[in-house]
Motif scaffolding. Structure first.
Motif, PDB file in Angstrom:
ATOM      1  N   SER A  74      -2.400  -7.143  10.287  1.00 62.15           N
ATOM      2  CA  SER A  74      -2.109  -6.283   9.150  1.00 62.15           C
ATOM      3  C   SER A  74      -2.744  -6.893   7.907  1.00 62.15           C
ATOM      4  O   SER A  74      -2.819  -8.114   7.786  1.00 62.15           O
ATOM      5  CB  SER A  74      -0.594  -6.160   8.958  1.00 62.15           C
ATOM      6  N   TYR A  75      -3.185  -6.030   6.985  1.00 53.93           N
ATOM      7  CA  TYR A  75      -3.870  -6.527   5.797  1.00 53.93           C
ATOM      8  C   TYR A  75      -3.074  -6.357   4.504  1.00 53.93           C
ATOM      9  O   TYR A  75      -3.536  -6.761   3.437  1.00 53.93           O
ATOM     10  CB  TYR A  75      -5.232  -5.841   5.663  1.00 53.93           C
ATOM     11  N   GLY A  76      -1.891  -5.754   4.604  1.00 58.40           N
ATOM     12  CA  GLY A  76      -1.098  -5.573   3.396  1.00 58.40           C
ATOM     13  C   GLY A  76      -1.882  -4.808   2.338  1.00 58.40           C
ATOM     14  O   GLY A  76      -2.590  -3.839   2.637  1.00 58.40           O
ATOM     15  N   HIS A  77      -1.793  -5.256   1.082  1.00 59.09           N
ATOM     16  CA  HIS A  77      -2.466  -4.548  -0.011  1.00 59.09           C
ATOM     17  C   HIS A  77      -3.984  -4.683   0.053  1.00 59.09           C
ATOM     18  O   HIS A  77      -4.710  -3.929  -0.611  1.00 59.09           O
ATOM     19  CB  HIS A  77      -1.961  -5.072  -1.361  1.00 59.09           C
ATOM     20  N   TYR A  78      -4.499  -5.631   0.871  1.00 57.60           N
ATOM     21  CA  TYR A  78      -5.947  -5.790   0.988  1.00 57.60           C
ATOM     22  C   TYR A  78      -6.601  -4.618   1.725  1.00 57.60           C
ATOM     23  O   TYR A  78      -7.811  -4.402   1.602  1.00 57.60           O
ATOM     24  CB  TYR A  78      -6.291  -7.086   1.723  1.00 57.60           C
ATOM     25  N   GLU A 128      -6.562  -1.406   1.263  1.00 58.46           N
ATOM     26  CA  GLU A 128      -7.221  -0.417   0.405  1.00 58.46           C
ATOM     27  C   GLU A 128      -8.489  -0.976  -0.236  1.00 58.46           C
ATOM     28  O   GLU A 128      -9.369  -0.205  -0.640  1.00 58.46           O
ATOM     29  CB  GLU A 128      -6.260   0.072  -0.669  1.00 58.46           C
ATOM     30  N   GLU A 169     -10.297 -14.032  -0.909  1.00 54.44           N
ATOM     31  CA  GLU A 169      -9.030 -13.803  -1.586  1.00 54.44           C
ATOM     32  C   GLU A 169      -9.151 -14.345  -3.012  1.00 54.44           C
ATOM     33  O   GLU A 169      -9.732 -15.412  -3.215  1.00 54.44           O
ATOM     34  CB  GLU A 169      -7.893 -14.525  -0.852  1.00 54.44           C
ATOM     35  N   GLY A 227     -10.750  -9.464  -2.133  1.00 50.75           N
ATOM     36  CA  GLY A 227     -10.866  -8.565  -0.993  1.00 50.75           C
ATOM     37  C   GLY A 227     -12.299  -8.245  -0.627  1.00 50.75           C
ATOM     38  O   GLY A 227     -12.561  -7.411   0.252  1.00 50.75           O
ATOM     39  N   ASN A 264       1.866   1.362  10.506  1.00 48.00           N
ATOM     40  CA  ASN A 264       2.482   1.085   9.212  1.00 48.00           C
ATOM     41  C   ASN A 264       3.980   1.405   9.248  1.00 48.00           C
ATOM     42  O   ASN A 264       4.513   1.815  10.294  1.00 48.00           O
ATOM     43  CB  ASN A 264       1.773   1.852   8.089  1.00 48.00           C
TER      44      ASN A 264
END
Length: 383
Positions: free
Chosen positions: A156-160, A162, A255, A258, A290
């Motif tokens: 999973s990439y979380g907020h990255y 987008e 980081e 992104g 998700n």
């Protein structure tokens, strides 16, 4: 097209594997041995005042050994970090370091790829075929998200997500549109004929030969699928470069920006049908769900969005029947890797991770089940 025709270099690689498999069991090299082998290679390349330090085995690489090291020589003002990818005697997939080096050199400057330093195509100095590239900074998954699975599976990439998703799509579209191959030095690749079934059949023939060589025991579904793939091979109007392992875990990003810094693992790349890449990317194995229960392709975006954006950006029309064909082909390839090559390499103790690749054999049943599901959807009236 001859039903057994394989790209000449890959036919040679499979034959070489048969010969190398008899040299086992494979004994992984120590850091000191790697340092000595690298020194020999760089001397042969004409470097002077060579100092190699910090040799460290890298994690990952179920099929290839990977080492990080620092190199200093008379042509450098300061030590530089490099990565060595080297073949064990056998792995879950047999590929060619020379082809990989040719392609990375051709793509340099147009795509985010590691810089090539040198290649030992036959392992004359390294002891095994190896490729040395520059080290690229970045991560394959967010360092802030703890407890994730192995990089490349269900990440999973979380907020990255987008930030990464548009880049992921742009690079893929650009790759499939790349015309630089026409002027590049790629003597060990074959371009399938336009408006023919060669793109599909080159792959079917390659993996059928792999199954023939590495088969541990007969699996009727593997043979049935091969027959279906031959009978239903689609015409590819315009072959293009396909990465064939373009997915989560095979790109690195900075980081916190992104920004994608490099695309990794080009060893399976060849010229074929763009649907082959799409079918690989869309595999459930590489995705995640998700909080709303929606499946995210490579943990980045919803399937429908991925397909519609690819079509919009590329101007290509995705054909559902061709996409389905390559979903079957990719599942078949994975079943062959797991049920034959992985197991046989583990049995012969010819890999540095023989326990891991033997464990991967259990995944073969997952891909057989996927093939059955796909074929039943294709043939809804099948018993």
């Amino acid at each position: 097209m001859n039903s057994g025709l394989i790209e000449p270099r890959m036919a040679y690689i499979l034959e070489r594997k048969l010969q190398r498999s008899k040299l086992g069991p494979y004994i992984p090299k120590t850091a000191k041995e790697i340092e000595q082998s690298l020194t020999q290679l760089f001397i042969a390349d004409g470097l002077n005042d060579i100092t190699i330090s910090g040799v460290k085995r890298m994690t990952g690489g179920a099929s290839k050994e990977q080492f990080l090291f620092q190199l200093q020589h008379s042509g450098l003002t300061a030590p530089q970090r490099y990565v060595l990818r080297m073949d064990p005697l056998e792995g879950i997939v047999e590929t060619c370091r020379l082809r990989e080096a040719e392609l990375l050199q051709a793509l340099a400057g147009s795509f985010p790829v590691p810089e090539i330093l040198t290649v030992d195509a036959e392992g004359d100095l390294l002891g095994s075929p190896g490729l040395i590239t520059g080290f690229v900074a970045g991560v394959t998954k967010p360092s802030s998200l703890e407890g994730q699975s192995v990089s490349g599976i269900g990440s999973s990439y979380g907020h990255y997500a987008e930030l990464i998703a548009p880049q992921f799509l742009d690079i893929l579209v650009k790759l499939h549109s790349w015309q630089g191959w026409a002027d590049a030095a790629l003597p060990n690749y074959v371009i399938p004929k336009k408006n023919s079934t060669e793109a599909a059949l080159y792959q079917v023939n390659l993996w059928a030969k792999t199954w023939q060589q590495d088969c541990v025991e007969p699996v009727p579904m593997v043979s049935l699928t091969e027959q279906w793939l031959r009978e239903n091979a689609p015409i590819c109007e315009e072959p293009c470069l396909v990465h064939c392992d373009y997915r989560v875990g095979n790109f690195m990003f900075e980081e916190p920006s992104g920004q994608i810094t490099t695309i990794l693992d080009w060893e399976l790349a060849h010229f074929g049908d763009f649907h082959e890449d799409l079918a690989w990317i869309l595999q459930k194995l590489f995705g995640t769900w998700n909080a709303q229960g929606q499946f995210l392709v490579c943990g980045l975006m919803e399937r429908d969005y991925f397909i519609s954006e690819y079509q919009r950006l590329s101007g290509r029309k995705i054909k559902p029947d061709v996409l389905r064909y390559y979903e079957v082909l990719n599942a078949w390839k994975c079943a062959i890797m797991d049920l034959s090559s992985a197991i046989i390499a583990g049995q012969r103790a010819n890999n540095h991770q023989d326990l891991l690749i033997t464990w991967l054999g259990s995944a073969g049943a997952v891909f057989l089940d996927q093939i059955e599901m796909l074929l039943r959807e294709e043939l809804p009236n099948a018993a």
